[in-house]
Write an enzyme that holds these catalytic residues in place. Structure first.
Site, PDB file in Angstrom:
ATOM      1  N   HIS A 152       0.856  -1.188   0.000  1.00 24.07           N
ATOM      2  CA  HIS A 152       0.000   0.000   0.000  1.00 24.07           C
ATOM      3  C   HIS A 152       0.892   1.238   0.000  1.00 24.07           C
ATOM      4  O   HIS A 152       2.064   1.170   0.406  1.00 24.07           O
ATOM      5  CB  HIS A 152      -0.899   0.007   1.226  1.00 24.07           C
ATOM      6  CG  HIS A 152      -1.962  -1.041   1.204  1.00 24.07           C
ATOM      7  ND1 HIS A 152      -3.069  -0.973   2.014  1.00 24.07           N
ATOM      8  CD2 HIS A 152      -2.103  -2.182   0.475  1.00 24.07           C
ATOM      9  CE1 HIS A 152      -3.854  -2.023   1.790  1.00 24.07           C
ATOM     10  NE2 HIS A 152      -3.273  -2.782   0.860  1.00 24.07           N
ATOM     11  N   GLU A 164       1.113   3.874   1.883  1.00 25.57           N
ATOM     12  CA  GLU A 164       1.710   4.230   3.177  1.00 25.57           C
ATOM     13  C   GLU A 164       2.853   3.290   3.539  1.00 25.57           C
ATOM     14  O   GLU A 164       3.897   3.745   4.025  1.00 25.57           O
ATOM     15  CB  GLU A 164       0.654   4.186   4.289  1.00 25.57           C
ATOM     16  CG  GLU A 164      -0.478   5.175   4.115  1.00 25.57           C
ATOM     17  CD  GLU A 164      -1.684   4.601   3.383  1.00 25.57           C
ATOM     18  OE1 GLU A 164      -2.793   5.114   3.613  1.00 25.57           O
ATOM     19  OE2 GLU A 164      -1.526   3.650   2.574  1.00 25.57           O
ATOM     20  N   CYS A 181      -5.893   2.223   6.009  1.00 29.12           N
ATOM     21  CA  CYS A 181      -6.571   0.959   6.307  1.00 29.12           C
ATOM     22  C   CYS A 181      -5.988   0.398   7.608  1.00 29.12           C
ATOM     23  O   CYS A 181      -4.963   0.899   8.102  1.00 29.12           O
ATOM     24  CB  CYS A 181      -6.393  -0.026   5.150  1.00 29.12           C
ATOM     25  SG  CYS A 181      -4.741  -0.762   5.060  1.00 29.12           S
ATOM     26  N   CYS A 241      -2.193  -0.456   7.329  1.00 37.48           N
ATOM     27  CA  CYS A 241      -1.335   0.725   7.283  1.00 37.48           C
ATOM     28  C   CYS A 241      -1.325   1.456   8.615  1.00 37.48           C
ATOM     29  O   CYS A 241      -0.279   1.935   9.067  1.00 37.48           O
ATOM     30  CB  CYS A 241      -1.786   1.645   6.155  1.00 37.48           C
ATOM     31  SG  CYS A 241      -1.511   0.933   4.520  1.00 37.48           S
TER      32      CYS A 241
END
Length: 154
Positions: free
Chosen positions: A51, A53, A81, A84
């Site tokens: 992801h 991040e 999320c 993350c």
């Protein structure tokens, strides 16, 4: 617009353009300098943990040669999320500035509700501090992603 959020948006647009992943970009900032950049690269790397991040945090830890990102801030196009958020917590990042919400992400196919039900996030006043900014600008990235007829959920 804040230059750091602009950099996160540019990361997200790059990821969409290269078809690496969804409309998610992030940057890690320390003392006014971007030390980590990332966009969703799940498709590009075939790694479900890639992801935006996470990619930015990995780059920042390499830049500092340390897992501890205390004193850093993260700017991201979307509310993190649960995965993350966990990485942000363990990296000890002080503040997270985000644009779009988890509900916005669900509307374009990234629905983490099952994880949010299992791992409900309680409001707290510790670290990381979550601050929403520039939602409208970040939603433009989501719109661009949603209009892509050849997109995959990535």
């Amino acid at each position: 617009m804040n230059k750091y959020m602009k950099a996160a948006i540019n990361e997200a647009l790059l990821g969409i353009e290269k078809r690496h992943g969804g409309p998610f970009g992030a940057v890690v900032v320390k003392d006014g300098i971007i030390i980590g950049r990332g966009h969703n690269n799940v498709i590009g790397t075939k790694d479900p943990s890639a992801h935006g991040e996470i990619v930015a945090i990995r780059e920042a830890t390499r830049a500092l040669d340390d897992f501890d990102l205390s004193g850093c801030e993260l700017y991201t196009t979307c509310e993190p999320c649960p995965m993350c958020y966990g990485a942000i917590h363990w990296a000890r990042i002080d503040k997270v500035y985000y644009g779009a919400t988890k509900e916005d992400a669900a509307k374009v196919g990234f629905d983490d509700q099952i994880l949010n039900d299992i791992l409900p996030r309680q409001e707290h006043h510790g670290k990381p501090q979550l601050i929403q900014i520039y939602r409208d600008e970040c939603m433009e990235v989501f719109k661009k992603y949603e209009e892509d007829e050849e997109k995959q959920l990535y």
